[in-house]
Motif scaffolding. Sequence first.
Motif, mmCIF file in Angstrom:
data_model
loop_
_atom_site.group_PDB
_atom_site.id
_atom_site.type_symbol
_atom_site.label_atom_id
_atom_site.label_comp_id
_atom_site.label_asym_id
_atom_site.label_seq_id
_atom_site.Cartn_x
_atom_site.Cartn_y
_atom_site.Cartn_z
ATOM 1 N N MET A 1 -26.513 -9.571 7.312
ATOM 2 C CA MET A 1 -27.531 -9.826 6.603
ATOM 3 C C MET A 1 -28.217 -10.888 7.383
ATOM 4 S SD MET A 1 -28.064 -10.960 2.729
ATOM 5 C CE MET A 1 -26.807 -9.439 2.250
ATOM 6 N N ALA A 2 -29.325 -11.084 7.713
ATOM 7 C CA ALA A 2 -30.083 -12.295 8.404
ATOM 8 C C ALA A 2 -29.989 -13.358 7.501
ATOM 9 C CB ALA A 2 -31.560 -11.876 8.761
ATOM 10 N N ASP A 3 -30.268 -14.691 7.972
ATOM 11 C CA ASP A 3 -30.029 -15.909 7.242
ATOM 12 C C ASP A 3 -31.307 -15.966 6.376
ATOM 13 O OD1 ASP A 3 -27.681 -16.546 8.482
ATOM 14 O OD2 ASP A 3 -28.811 -17.969 9.925
ATOM 15 N N MET A 4 -31.095 -16.488 5.128
ATOM 16 C CA MET A 4 -32.364 -16.958 4.242
ATOM 17 C C MET A 4 -32.083 -18.062 3.522
ATOM 18 S SD MET A 4 -32.636 -13.889 1.716
ATOM 19 C CE MET A 4 -33.148 -12.491 3.191
ATOM 20 N N LEU A 5 -33.135 -18.603 3.299
ATOM 21 C CA LEU A 5 -33.111 -19.788 2.460
ATOM 22 C C LEU A 5 -32.836 -19.413 0.914
ATOM 23 C CD1 LEU A 5 -35.994 -22.017 3.696
ATOM 24 C CD2 LEU A 5 -33.622 -22.208 4.151
ATOM 25 N N ALA A 6 -32.077 -20.268 0.167
ATOM 26 C CA ALA A 6 -31.630 -19.739 -1.219
ATOM 27 C C ALA A 6 -32.824 -19.591 -2.040
ATOM 28 C CB ALA A 6 -30.603 -20.635 -1.620
ATOM 29 N N GLU A 7 -33.858 -20.489 -1.840
ATOM 30 C CA GLU A 7 -35.022 -20.607 -2.631
ATOM 31 C C GLU A 7 -35.991 -19.295 -2.443
ATOM 32 O OE1 GLU A 7 -38.436 -22.853 0.205
ATOM 33 O OE2 GLU A 7 -36.965 -23.925 -0.855
ATOM 34 N N THR A 8 -35.714 -18.497 -1.602
ATOM 35 C CA THR A 8 -36.374 -17.211 -1.512
ATOM 36 C C THR A 8 -35.584 -16.158 -2.231
ATOM 37 O OG1 THR A 8 -34.975 -16.580 0.543
ATOM 38 C CG2 THR A 8 -37.251 -17.612 1.006
ATOM 39 N N LEU A 9 -34.263 -16.494 -2.565
ATOM 40 C CA LEU A 9 -33.733 -15.594 -3.538
ATOM 41 C C LEU A 9 -33.887 -15.933 -5.091
ATOM 42 C CD1 LEU A 9 -30.252 -15.419 -1.749
ATOM 43 C CD2 LEU A 9 -32.060 -13.934 -1.588
ATOM 44 N N GLY B 1 -34.872 -16.334 -8.556
ATOM 45 C CA GLY B 1 -35.576 -15.412 -9.553
ATOM 46 C C GLY B 1 -35.967 -13.966 -8.957
ATOM 47 N N LYS B 2 -35.396 -13.503 -7.801
ATOM 48 C CA LYS B 2 -35.508 -12.287 -7.387
ATOM 49 C C LYS B 2 -34.915 -11.258 -8.289
ATOM 50 C CE LYS B 2 -36.036 -12.170 -2.796
ATOM 51 N NZ LYS B 2 -37.387 -11.267 -2.389
ATOM 52 N N SER B 3 -35.599 -9.881 -8.271
ATOM 53 C CA SER B 3 -35.080 -8.811 -9.108
ATOM 54 C C SER B 3 -33.934 -8.358 -8.131
ATOM 55 C CB SER B 3 -36.137 -7.927 -9.266
ATOM 56 O OG SER B 3 -37.239 -8.562 -10.176
ATOM 57 N N VAL B 4 -33.142 -7.989 -9.269
ATOM 58 C CA VAL B 4 -31.713 -7.198 -8.657
ATOM 59 C C VAL B 4 -31.883 -5.693 -9.204
ATOM 60 C CG1 VAL B 4 -29.273 -7.343 -8.557
ATOM 61 C CG2 VAL B 4 -30.578 -9.446 -8.716
ATOM 62 N N MET B 5 -31.327 -4.939 -8.139
ATOM 63 C CA MET B 5 -31.820 -3.531 -8.429
ATOM 64 C C MET B 5 -30.467 -2.712 -7.931
ATOM 65 S SD MET B 5 -34.463 -0.670 -7.113
ATOM 66 C CE MET B 5 -35.785 -1.226 -8.268
ATOM 67 N N GLY B 6 -29.796 -1.608 -8.572
ATOM 68 C CA GLY B 6 -28.643 -0.874 -7.986
ATOM 69 C C GLY B 6 -29.286 -0.143 -7.070
ATOM 70 N N ALA B 7 -28.429 0.395 -6.106
ATOM 71 C CA ALA B 7 -28.826 1.270 -4.987
ATOM 72 C C ALA B 7 -29.082 2.557 -5.506
ATOM 73 C CB ALA B 7 -27.654 1.391 -3.862
ATOM 74 N N GLU C 1 -32.341 -10.290 -13.172
ATOM 75 C CA GLU C 1 -33.190 -11.092 -12.227
ATOM 76 C C GLU C 1 -31.917 -12.085 -11.764
ATOM 77 O OE1 GLU C 1 -36.253 -14.871 -13.275
ATOM 78 O OE2 GLU C 1 -37.371 -12.808 -13.113
ATOM 79 N N LEU C 2 -31.992 -12.568 -10.585
ATOM 80 C CA LEU C 2 -31.094 -13.393 -10.063
ATOM 81 C C LEU C 2 -31.106 -14.698 -10.712
ATOM 82 C CD1 LEU C 2 -28.767 -13.785 -8.117
ATOM 83 C CD2 LEU C 2 -30.495 -14.730 -6.617
ATOM 84 N N TYR C 3 -30.095 -15.388 -11.255
ATOM 85 C CA TYR C 3 -30.275 -16.497 -12.084
ATOM 86 C C TYR C 3 -29.617 -17.832 -11.083
ATOM 87 C CZ TYR C 3 -28.883 -20.090 -15.171
ATOM 88 O OH TYR C 3 -28.609 -21.446 -15.909
ATOM 89 N N ASN C 4 -28.368 -17.304 -10.255
ATOM 90 C CA ASN C 4 -27.669 -18.424 -9.709
ATOM 91 C C ASN C 4 -26.498 -17.413 -8.797
ATOM 92 O OD1 ASN C 4 -26.992 -20.557 -8.339
ATOM 93 N ND2 ASN C 4 -26.591 -21.480 -10.394
ATOM 94 N N VAL C 5 -26.239 -18.361 -7.616
ATOM 95 C CA VAL C 5 -25.148 -17.643 -6.664
ATOM 96 C C VAL C 5 -23.920 -18.384 -6.796
ATOM 97 C CG1 VAL C 5 -24.618 -17.006 -4.382
ATOM 98 C CG2 VAL C 5 -26.789 -16.616 -5.178
ATOM 99 N N THR C 6 -22.740 -18.063 -6.960
ATOM 100 C CA THR C 6 -21.558 -18.875 -6.923
ATOM 101 C C THR C 6 -20.911 -18.935 -5.535
ATOM 102 O OG1 THR C 6 -19.966 -17.306 -7.756
ATOM 103 C CG2 THR C 6 -20.971 -18.653 -9.343
ATOM 104 N N LYS D 1 -34.862 -7.296 0.050
ATOM 105 C CA LYS D 1 -36.499 -7.355 0.473
ATOM 106 C C LYS D 1 -37.124 -7.776 -0.738
ATOM 107 C CE LYS D 1 -35.546 -4.370 4.266
ATOM 108 N NZ LYS D 1 -35.803 -4.602 5.625
ATOM 109 N N ASP D 2 -37.961 -6.860 -1.283
ATOM 110 C CA ASP D 2 -38.580 -7.131 -2.411
ATOM 111 C C ASP D 2 -37.630 -7.150 -3.617
ATOM 112 O OD1 ASP D 2 -41.113 -7.136 -1.036
ATOM 113 O OD2 ASP D 2 -41.337 -4.977 -1.567
ATOM 114 N N TYR D 3 -36.552 -6.581 -3.504
ATOM 115 C CA TYR D 3 -35.604 -6.611 -4.702
ATOM 116 C C TYR D 3 -34.299 -7.234 -3.767
ATOM 117 C CZ TYR D 3 -38.141 -3.677 -8.013
ATOM 118 O OH TYR D 3 -39.032 -3.516 -8.877
ATOM 119 N N ILE D 4 -33.270 -7.692 -4.595
ATOM 120 C CA ILE D 4 -31.798 -7.570 -4.003
ATOM 121 C C ILE D 4 -31.228 -6.343 -4.494
ATOM 122 C CG2 ILE D 4 -29.723 -8.683 -4.185
ATOM 123 C CD1 ILE D 4 -31.194 -11.235 -4.907
#
Length: 80
Positions: free
Chosen positions: A1-9, A11-17, A24-29, A73-76
């Motif tokens: 996966m390409a590098d990306m800033l946490a701020e771009t993630l 509030g992003k929507s999360v979808m199953g394959a 919606e993404l709340y946080n990453v541990t 992308k538009d979703y995680i």
Amino acid sequence: MADMLAETLSGKSVMGADGTELGELYNVTMELETGRLDLLLVEPLEEGTAEIDFPQDDEGRFQIPVSRVQAVKDYIVVER
């Protein structure tokens, strides 16, 4: 996966394959000793979460291992 800033993630929507919207993404541990990302904490949708089989924390957020992320992308998109 390409590098990306946490701020771009944030509030992003999360979808199953399979196309199921999980929430919606709340946080990453992360693991403090290694610095590796560990879990996505996902705020579930208000309805339709009964069939989702990820463990939940004390606040009801889904705990999805980062290793299950397939695309950002538009979703995680995560493997279910």
